[in-house]
Scaffold this active site. Structure first.
Site, PDB file in Angstrom:
ATOM      1  CD  GLU A  24      -2.979  -1.083   0.810  1.00 30.27           C
ATOM      2  OE1 GLU A  24      -3.092   0.316  -0.641  1.00 30.27           O
ATOM      3  OE2 GLU A  24      -3.768  -1.984   0.421  1.00 30.27           O
ATOM      4  CB  CYS A  41      -2.100   6.796   1.172  1.00 22.57           C
ATOM      5  SG  CYS A  41      -2.925   5.604   2.324  1.00 22.57           S
TER       6      CYS A  41
HETATM    7  P1  NDP Z   1       8.903   5.080   4.618  1.00 26.21           P
HETATM    8  O1  NDP Z   1       8.478   4.314   3.455  1.00 26.21           O
HETATM    9  O2  NDP Z   1      11.170   6.194   4.625  1.00 26.21           O
HETATM   10  O3  NDP Z   1       8.377   4.282   6.121  1.00 26.21           O
HETATM   11  C1  NDP Z   1       7.478   3.545   6.016  1.00 26.21           C
HETATM   12  C2  NDP Z   1       7.907   2.238   6.468  1.00 26.21           C
HETATM   13  O4  NDP Z   1       9.017   1.124   5.954  1.00 26.21           O
HETATM   14  C3  NDP Z   1       8.375   2.285   8.155  1.00 26.21           C
HETATM   15  O5  NDP Z   1       8.513   1.359   8.842  1.00 26.21           O
HETATM   16  C4  NDP Z   1      10.022   2.716   7.905  1.00 26.21           C
HETATM   17  O6  NDP Z   1      11.164   2.197   9.048  1.00 26.21           O
HETATM   18  C5  NDP Z   1      10.616   1.234   6.207  1.00 26.21           C
HETATM   19  N1  NDP Z   1      10.874   1.920   5.363  1.00 26.21           N
HETATM   20  C6  NDP Z   1      11.886   2.563   5.831  1.00 26.21           C
HETATM   21  N2  NDP Z   1      13.068   1.976   4.504  1.00 26.21           N
HETATM   22  C7  NDP Z   1      12.804   0.851   4.749  1.00 26.21           C
HETATM   23  C8  NDP Z   1      13.964   0.194   3.568  1.00 26.21           C
HETATM   24  N3  NDP Z   1      15.135   0.853   2.644  1.00 26.21           N
HETATM   25  N4  NDP Z   1      13.582  -1.454   4.125  1.00 26.21           N
HETATM   26  C9  NDP Z   1      12.001  -1.650   4.490  1.00 26.21           C
HETATM   27  N5  NDP Z   1      12.521  -0.536   5.199  1.00 26.21           N
HETATM   28  C10 NDP Z   1      11.841   0.734   5.178  1.00 26.21           C
HETATM   29  O7  NDP Z   1       8.298   6.801   4.868  1.00 26.21           O
HETATM   30  P2  NDP Z   1       8.204   8.517   5.584  1.00 26.21           P
HETATM   31  O8  NDP Z   1       8.237   7.840   6.825  1.00 26.21           O
HETATM   32  O9  NDP Z   1       9.728   8.383   5.117  1.00 26.21           O
HETATM   33  O10 NDP Z   1       8.057   8.793   4.562  1.00 26.21           O
HETATM   34  C11 NDP Z   1       7.853   9.822   3.369  1.00 26.21           C
HETATM   35  C12 NDP Z   1       7.056   9.942   2.285  1.00 26.21           C
HETATM   36  O11 NDP Z   1       6.510   8.130   1.990  1.00 26.21           O
HETATM   37  C13 NDP Z   1       5.794  10.370   2.636  1.00 26.21           C
HETATM   38  O12 NDP Z   1       6.104  11.652   2.410  1.00 26.21           O
HETATM   39  C14 NDP Z   1       4.832   9.732   2.556  1.00 26.21           C
HETATM   40  O13 NDP Z   1       4.906  10.515   0.586  1.00 26.21           O
HETATM   41  C15 NDP Z   1       4.788   8.296   1.968  1.00 26.21           C
HETATM   42  N6  NDP Z   1       4.873   7.047   2.728  1.00 26.21           N
HETATM   43  C16 NDP Z   1       2.762   7.196   2.615  1.00 26.21           C
HETATM   44  C17 NDP Z   1       2.415   6.332   3.398  1.00 26.21           C
HETATM   45  C18 NDP Z   1       0.914   6.147   3.450  1.00 26.21           C
HETATM   46  O14 NDP Z   1       0.065   5.366   3.962  1.00 26.21           O
HETATM   47  N7  NDP Z   1       1.292   5.010   1.609  1.00 26.21           N
HETATM   48  C19 NDP Z   1       2.869   6.274   5.193  1.00 26.21           C
HETATM   49  C20 NDP Z   1       3.872   6.758   5.351  1.00 26.21           C
HETATM   50  C21 NDP Z   1       4.733   7.684   4.478  1.00 26.21           C
HETATM   51  P3  NDP Z   1      11.903   3.911   9.734  1.00 26.21           P
HETATM   52  O15 NDP Z   1      10.686   4.799  10.592  1.00 26.21           O
HETATM   53  O16 NDP Z   1      12.759   2.944  10.222  1.00 26.21           O
HETATM   54  O17 NDP Z   1      12.331   4.496   8.456  1.00 26.21           O
END
Ligand code: NDP
Length: 453
Positions: free
Chosen positions: A227, A261
């Site tokens: 998602e 999202c």
């Molecule tokens: P991320 O996609 O970086 O984070 C989401 C999850 O993925 C967190 O648990 C994060 O952990 C984890 N993660 C990050 N990098 C990796 C990796 N290389 N391998 C595996 N898991 C990983 O989102 P952000 O918080 O940085 O937000 C950035 C952008 O993402 C937002 O501006 C938005 O555009 C989008 N977003 C979309 C969401 C949705 O509902 N679809 C929700 C949140 C963000 P950790 O916190 O340790 O980095």
């Protein structure tokens, strides 16, 4: 070390030790063992866990809601709504899971042929901070009902929420080991995906991380549900009820401080009604109360992290530099905390940043179009395909146009919202697979044909 920060004032909240490799190893073994026993528990009994999860969520509602607001800044009334929705989702699947996963006859020339829905095993859930409880429970209720186990790697800016989820599962009577929160760095995820004790992966997060996780899970040939981001269009046709459309549009863009999202992000409006729509929209925006997210009447709290706010501001600046018109907002609010005001950008064109990229925060882009055909064309001119909204009083025409919208959902005269009663998910770079409804519970199952000669 994980350090949490209160986005309302920028101050450190707490520090948490990371789990080491031995802890993770033990957790995976425990989950794999517990799941082998759990899958043999009849589904009618398994759903008892879901009922208890709902009870635990409701009994701790105010404390969990405060936790959410403290760690990621969501207005408190919305945090309470999030906990209620998690409980409802658990109750919903407690009621419907057995029917959704009942054996299905598949009549053939065999004596008997039937489709069974067996669990897959232990699912790795990688979850984001924007709905720190909902994102997990949306996945978990159907996954546990189906007989799976789970380990959670939560976003590291919501560690108190991540640990509270572990407490809730314990309070609900989750069998030992079947679920664990892993306090780990994202760099540790690749090895867990590759681990034989993990059967599948679910991720809610950015498209960039989605592509990384998908590649890792693909290499290991593991089932994934993704998602990811969205840039949902909110189309207003000339015959729409403009007052109602504008009222709902404000909510659809600014709920969760714009960090969802499925927030409406691109408002695609027929030119003949655009001035009036913008006027009504701005009237609604002016009524939004910006302030302390712990206060009940606050609509706009801080954004969740400073880097998210500065990234959003850069998108606004680049959009304005390419010719968009700033109607309100437009720069961070001075003072403590990561506050960005509700911002409205008019005359946004398809080559501008606020059109091409996802804007994950309180920024609305207004795009003016000459007719419905252009509206649909521009709605689809995006790499994303999550939700969409279409406003018109001609329902027959709206239903026809909805067919042409490339998205996982079209809400006619309403705003996109997830609901356990129907499926939720996207196409294109918004991800694949579905959560919620009957389709959600059938993602992490082995659809097994049993044939009797
Ligand atoms: P991320 O996609 O970086 O984070 C989401 C999850 O993925 C967190 O648990 C994060 O952990 C984890 N993660 C990050 N990098 C990796 C990796 N290389 N391998 C595996 N898991 C990983 O989102 P952000 O918080 O940085 O937000 C950035 C952008 O993402 C937002 O501006 C938005 O555009 C989008 N977003 C979309 C969401 C949705 O509902 N679809 C929700 C949140 C963000 P950790 O916190 O340790 O980095």
């Amino acid at each position: 070390m994980i350090v949490s920060v209160n986005p309302a004032n920028g101050k450190e909240l707490a520090r948490y030790e990371l789990h080491d490799d031995a802890f993770v190893d033990n957790a995976l073994t425990a989950a794999a063992n517990a799941q082998k026993a759990w899958r043999r528990v009849p589904i009618e009994e398994r759903v008892g866990l879901l009922k208890n999860m709902a009870k635990a969520l409701r009994s701790g509602k105010s404390s969990y809601a405060e936790m959410i607001t403290r760690e990621m800044g969501k207005p408190i009334a919305e945090s309470e709504g999030e906990i209620e929705k998690c409980a409802y989702n658990c109750d919903f699947y407690a009621e419907h899971a057995a029917r959704y996963l009942a054996d299905e006859p598949a009549p053939s020339n065999a004596t008997e042929s039937v489709v069974e829905f067996d669990p897959l095993g232990v699912v790795l859930a990688i979850m984001p901070w924007n709905y720190p409880f909902w994102q997990f429970f949306r996945f978990a209720a159907p996954a546990f009902a189906a007989g799976n186990g789970a380990v959670l790697k939560h976003a590291n800016n919501v560690p108190e929420c991540a640990l509270a989820i572990q407490d809730i599962m314990k309070e609900a009577g989750c069998p030992d080991g079947l679920f664990a929160t892993l306090m780990i760095d994202a760099s540790k995820v690749a090895d867990i995906i590759a681990d034989d004790r993990i059967a599948a992966v679910t991720l809610t997060g950015s498209t960039e991380v989605g592509a990384i996780v998908a590649a890792q899970a693909g290499k290991a040939l593991k089932k994934q549900v993704l998602e990811l981001g969205g840039s949902d269009p909110f189309i207003v046709l000339a015959d729409a009820d403009l007052e109602e459309a504008a009222k709902v549009a404000v909510k659809a863009r600014y709920i969760n401080v714009g960090q969802s999202c499925v927030n409406a992000k691109r408002f695609i409006v027929e030119e003949s009604v655009a001035d009036r729509f913008v006027e009504l929209f701005l009237e609604g925006v002016a009524k939004l109360k910006i302030g302390d997210p712990m206060e009940r009447d606050t609509n706009i709290g801080p954004m969740a992290r400073e880097n998210l706010m500065s990234g959003l501001h850069s998108q606004v600046e680049r959009t304005l530099a390419s010719g968009a018109v700033l109607k309100t907002g437009g720069k961070p609010i001075e003072g403590a905390g990561f506050y960005y005001p509700p911002t409205v950008l008019d005359n946004v064109k398809p080559d501008m940043v606020a059109f091409c990229e996802e804007t994950f925060g309180p920024v609305a882009a207004i795009i003016r179009v000459k007719d419905a055909d252009e509206a649909i064309r521009l709605a689809n001119q995006t790499e994303f395909g999550l939700g969409s909204a279409l406003w018109s009083t001609n329902i027959e025409r709206a239903r026809k146009l909805a067919r042409d919208i490339d998205a996982g959902a079209v809400f006619i005269n309403g705003m996109v919202a997830s609901d356990p009663r129907y499926p939720f998910g996207g196409i294109k770079r918004s991800g694949y697979g579905r959560e919620l409804g009957i389709y959600g519970i059938r993602e992490f199952v082995n659809i097994k044909t049993v044939w009797v000669g």
